[in-house]
Design an enzyme around this catalytic site. Structure first.
Site, short mmCIF file in Angstrom:
data_model
loop_
_atom_site.label_atom_id
_atom_site.label_comp_id
_atom_site.label_asym_id
_atom_site.label_seq_id
_atom_site.Cartn_x
_atom_site.Cartn_y
_atom_site.Cartn_z
N HIS A 1 -24.48 45.46 -16.11
CA HIS A 1 -25.56 45.97 -15.80
C HIS A 1 -26.14 46.53 -17.02
O HIS A 1 -26.22 47.70 -16.90
CB HIS A 1 -25.35 46.94 -14.69
N GLU B 1 -29.29 47.03 -17.01
CA GLU B 1 -30.53 47.89 -16.79
C GLU B 1 -29.85 49.49 -16.62
O GLU B 1 -30.67 50.41 -16.37
CB GLU B 1 -30.94 47.34 -15.36
N CYS C 1 -24.78 40.39 -13.23
CA CYS C 1 -23.66 40.94 -12.15
C CYS C 1 -23.78 39.88 -10.85
O CYS C 1 -23.49 38.64 -11.16
CB CYS C 1 -23.57 42.22 -11.77
N GLU D 1 -24.96 42.79 -4.34
CA GLU D 1 -23.87 41.98 -3.73
C GLU D 1 -24.23 40.61 -3.31
O GLU D 1 -25.09 40.31 -2.64
CB GLU D 1 -23.66 42.97 -2.34
N1 GLN Z 1 -19.07 42.11 -6.67
C1 GLN Z 1 -20.10 41.88 -6.46
C2 GLN Z 1 -20.59 40.70 -5.55
O1 GLN Z 1 -19.68 39.79 -5.49
C3 GLN Z 1 -21.18 42.03 -7.79
C4 GLN Z 1 -21.18 43.48 -8.18
C5 GLN Z 1 -22.53 43.68 -8.86
O2 GLN Z 1 -23.54 43.14 -8.92
N2 GLN Z 1 -22.29 44.93 -9.65
O3 GLN Z 1 -21.69 40.21 -5.70
#
Ligand code: GLN
Length: 188
Positions: A169, A171, A78, A48
């Site tokens: 992702h 991984e 991500c 996040e």
């Molecule tokens: N939506 C997340 C963010 O803003 C990222 C999501 C994720 O890493 N799976 O950080």
């Protein structure tokens, strides 16, 4: 021996360590600035980005990662990609601005709109089954940025020299090709 660190502040860092170990790569969690000293590359995992923004800067600073990335390979997945890019419209997110790419958070929708789909790789004929979790979109890339994976005609993995970023992702599957790509084309 080549050693890779995985930023272990928040998010999916254990799975990156597992996949690197399965490739017989020496890999360690990174929590402190001194952990960077012995590394040849760093993975900034998904999680996040607003939380990582708040938690980074105590034991390990933004500048430490920024300086590391000037010479050494970094792979953001991500949330990690969001942090590596530029131009995020959410003021709660701080970005390293390492990659010449505009990244938008949660661009495919909320958690319930998370999905898995095959993406096309530039370096292999077989698609990669990618896991997208509240994934960001790569809205715009600079001239020095190459598209390494695409989905529905849009970039989902990009490379800028020794820097790599994926909206998904890699991984979370047993397919090691994306990590192998990072090791062979960005590290060293
Ligand atoms: N939506 C997340 C963010 O803003 C990222 C999501 C994720 O890493 N799976 O950080």
């Amino acid at each position: 021996m080549t050693q890779i660190g995985v930023l272990a502040i928040q998010g999916a860092f254990c799975k990156h360590l597992d996949i690197l170990h399965s490739l017989h790569v020496k890999a360690i969690p990174v929590k402190y600035a001194k952990d960077l000293e012995s590394l040849d590359g760093l993975i900034i995992p998904g999680g996040e980005s607003t939380v990582i923004t708040r938690q980074l800067g105590f034991r390990l600073s933004w500048e430490d990662i920024y300086h590391f990335a000037q010479e050494k390979a970094v792979f953001g997945t991500c949330a990690g990609l969001i942090l590596m890019g530029k131009g995020c419209s959410d003021p709660r997110v701080r970005q390293l601005g390492l990659m010449n790419a505009i990244i938008e958070r949660n661009a495919y929708g909320s958690q319930i709109e998370s999905f898995t789909e095959d993406v096309t790789l530039s370096f292999d004929t077989y698609p990669f089954h990618a896991v997208f979790i509240r994934a960001p979109k790569i809205l715009k890339i600079g001239k020095d940025v190459e598209i390494i994976a695409s989905f529905q005609g849009e970039a989902v993995m990009i490379q800028q020299g020794h820097l790599l970023g994926a909206a998904f992702h890699p991984e979370l599957t047993n397919d090691t090709r994306v990590h192998e790509y990072f090791m062979h084309h960005c590290v060293n």
